[in-house]
Design a protein around this motif. Structure first.
Motif, PDB file in Angstrom:
ATOM      1  N   GLN A   1       0.827  -1.203   0.000  1.00 26.61           N
ATOM      2  CA  GLN A   1       0.000   0.000   0.000  1.00 26.61           C
ATOM      3  C   GLN A   1       0.862   1.255   0.000  1.00 26.61           C
ATOM      4  O   GLN A   1       0.633   2.190  -0.765  1.00 26.61           O
ATOM      5  N   ASN A   2       1.903   1.269   0.868  1.00 25.49           N
ATOM      6  CA  ASN A   2       2.781   2.443   0.940  1.00 25.49           C
ATOM      7  C   ASN A   2       3.560   2.645  -0.357  1.00 25.49           C
ATOM      8  O   ASN A   2       3.737   3.777  -0.817  1.00 25.49           O
ATOM      9  N   ILE A   3       4.017   1.550  -0.953  1.00 29.86           N
ATOM     10  CA  ILE A   3       4.746   1.655  -2.217  1.00 29.86           C
ATOM     11  C   ILE A   3       3.816   2.156  -3.319  1.00 29.86           C
ATOM     12  O   ILE A   3       4.185   3.007  -4.142  1.00 29.86           O
ATOM     13  N   SER A   4       2.585   1.640  -3.331  1.00 31.18           N
ATOM     14  CA  SER A   4       1.606   2.069  -4.334  1.00 31.18           C
ATOM     15  C   SER A   4       1.252   3.546  -4.180  1.00 31.18           C
ATOM     16  O   SER A   4       0.891   4.214  -5.160  1.00 31.18           O
ATOM     17  N   ASP A   5       1.326   4.052  -2.947  1.00 28.60           N
ATOM     18  CA  ASP A   5       0.972   5.447  -2.687  1.00 28.60           C
ATOM     19  C   ASP A   5       2.129   6.409  -2.924  1.00 28.60           C
ATOM     20  O   ASP A   5       2.024   7.599  -2.607  1.00 28.60           O
ATOM     21  N   TRP A   6       3.240   5.892  -3.443  1.00 26.15           N
ATOM     22  CA  TRP A   6       4.391   6.761  -3.714  1.00 26.15           C
ATOM     23  C   TRP A   6       3.965   7.942  -4.593  1.00 26.15           C
ATOM     24  O   TRP A   6       3.220   7.791  -5.547  1.00 26.15           O
ATOM     25  N   SER A   7       4.440   9.146  -4.241  1.00 22.97           N
ATOM     26  CA  SER A   7       4.081  10.343  -5.009  1.00 22.97           C
ATOM     27  C   SER A   7       5.328  11.161  -5.316  1.00 22.97           C
ATOM     28  O   SER A   7       6.235  11.270  -4.485  1.00 22.97           O
TER      29      SER A   7
END
Length: 327
Positions: free
Chosen positions: A48-54
């Motif tokens: 989830q955290n990797i997918s939320d990378w911005s």
């Protein structure tokens, strides 16, 4: 049996504009973000955290949205708001978000065994530039209707809502609430503001906005007639805020619901390709390499280095598996 239970638990039953957009841009990124949501333990808890990378630019846009909502909430609650502090608030938010992402980079690099292509040093000068851009956009949005009229007290019956709120329709969880609702006479206005939009969004975007009426008609305190709503989208494009408005009708509401249900069916079909073994080779990659540039999975995804070649290999693997099934 355990694998089947996990697969059932993760079966998609939620819809939002962001989920729809991600699925259409990159099915693989969509699966990695939403296909393992309820599978705990191991590396999956980091997905989830990797997918939320911005990117820093995207962080600036999210900061803008957050500060605008905070300003409206402060006004609604009659809390003190110091405009001279806005720039420092914005800068602190951007810096905080960048710091939180460092831990995500560590996970990515531990997994890949090399320095991430996403690791880039952001100078103080660049942070100051992003904060100033954000502050100028913040100031200009409150010069636009309905934000200006709300702060001037000319619009007295208004409400803010979170897009995280769920609306239950046909056993699905839909994130379709507006950002702001207000009344002018008997007309109810539903507005979302978009920190980056396009001038000619197409029919799909139109129906995405009409989903706000679905939300409203499922609330007890709002009109039950579609024609009493005006759907509005305030979006940033070409250096200014632009407003798109349209009165709703029954057909548009029906078309919007049909689009959402079709999307949910497509999401379910995509998820089923994954199978109990979580075979990512069966999930298509991004449709355009620009979507890979700031994706958190870029270092470990086949498409991160050479999307065209990786897509050909993925298609071949998918066809090979399909041929085995037919035999």
């Amino acid at each position: 049996m355990k694998e089947n239970r996990i697969q059932w638990a993760n079966k998609p039953n939620s819809w939002s504009v962001s989920r729809r957009t991600l699925m259409n841009r990159c099915p693989r990124a969509w699966i990695l973000k939403y296909g393992f949501a309820k599978k705990q333990g191991g590396f999956n808890r980091h997905l989830q955290n990797i997918s939320d990378w911005s990117s820093p630019w995207r962080i600036m846009q999210r900061t803008l949205r957050g500060v605008v909502i905070d300003r409206l909430d402060a006004f609604s609650a009659n809390r003190t708001w110091i405009e001279n502090d806005v720039l420092s608030k914005i800068r602190n938010r951007i810096v905080g978000a960048l710091l939180r992402q460092k831990a995500v980079l560590d996970v990515i690099e531990t997994r890949s065994g090399k320095t991430s292509s996403l690791r880039k040093k952001i100078s103080d000068k660049e942070i100051d530039r992003l904060a100033e851009i954000c502050c100028k956009r913040y100031e200009s949005i409150f010069m636009r209707s309905p934000f200006r009229e709300i702060l001037q007290g000319k619009i007295t019956r208004w409400f803010t809502f979170s897009r995280l709120n769920k609306t239950k329709i046909d056993d699905f969880n839909l994130h379709i609430s507006p950002d702001i609702v207000w009344y002018s006479g008997q007309t109810c206005h539903l507005l979302r503001f978009t920190v980056q939009g396009i001038a000619n969004p197409g029919e799909d975007r139109r129906l995405e906005n009409m989903s706000m009426v679905l939300w409203a008609m499922n609330q007890q305190s709002f009109p039950a007639t579609a024609e009493r709503y005006i759907v509005e989208n305030l979006y940033w494009n070409r250096g200014r805020w632009n407003l798109r408005s349209e009165r709703c009708n029954k057909r548009l509401v029906s078309d919007s619901k049909s689009m959402i249900l079709n999307d949910l069916s497509a999401m379910s079909d995509l998820y089923n390709r994954l199978g109990p073994a979580c075979d990512l080779s069966q999930i298509p990659l991004a449709k355009n390499k620009r979507h890979c540039l700031n994706c958190g999975h870029r270092d470990n995804c086949p498409g991160g280095e050479d999307l065209e070649r990786a897509s050909l290999i993925q298609s071949a693997l998918e066809m090979a598996k399909s041929s085995v099934k037919r035999i």
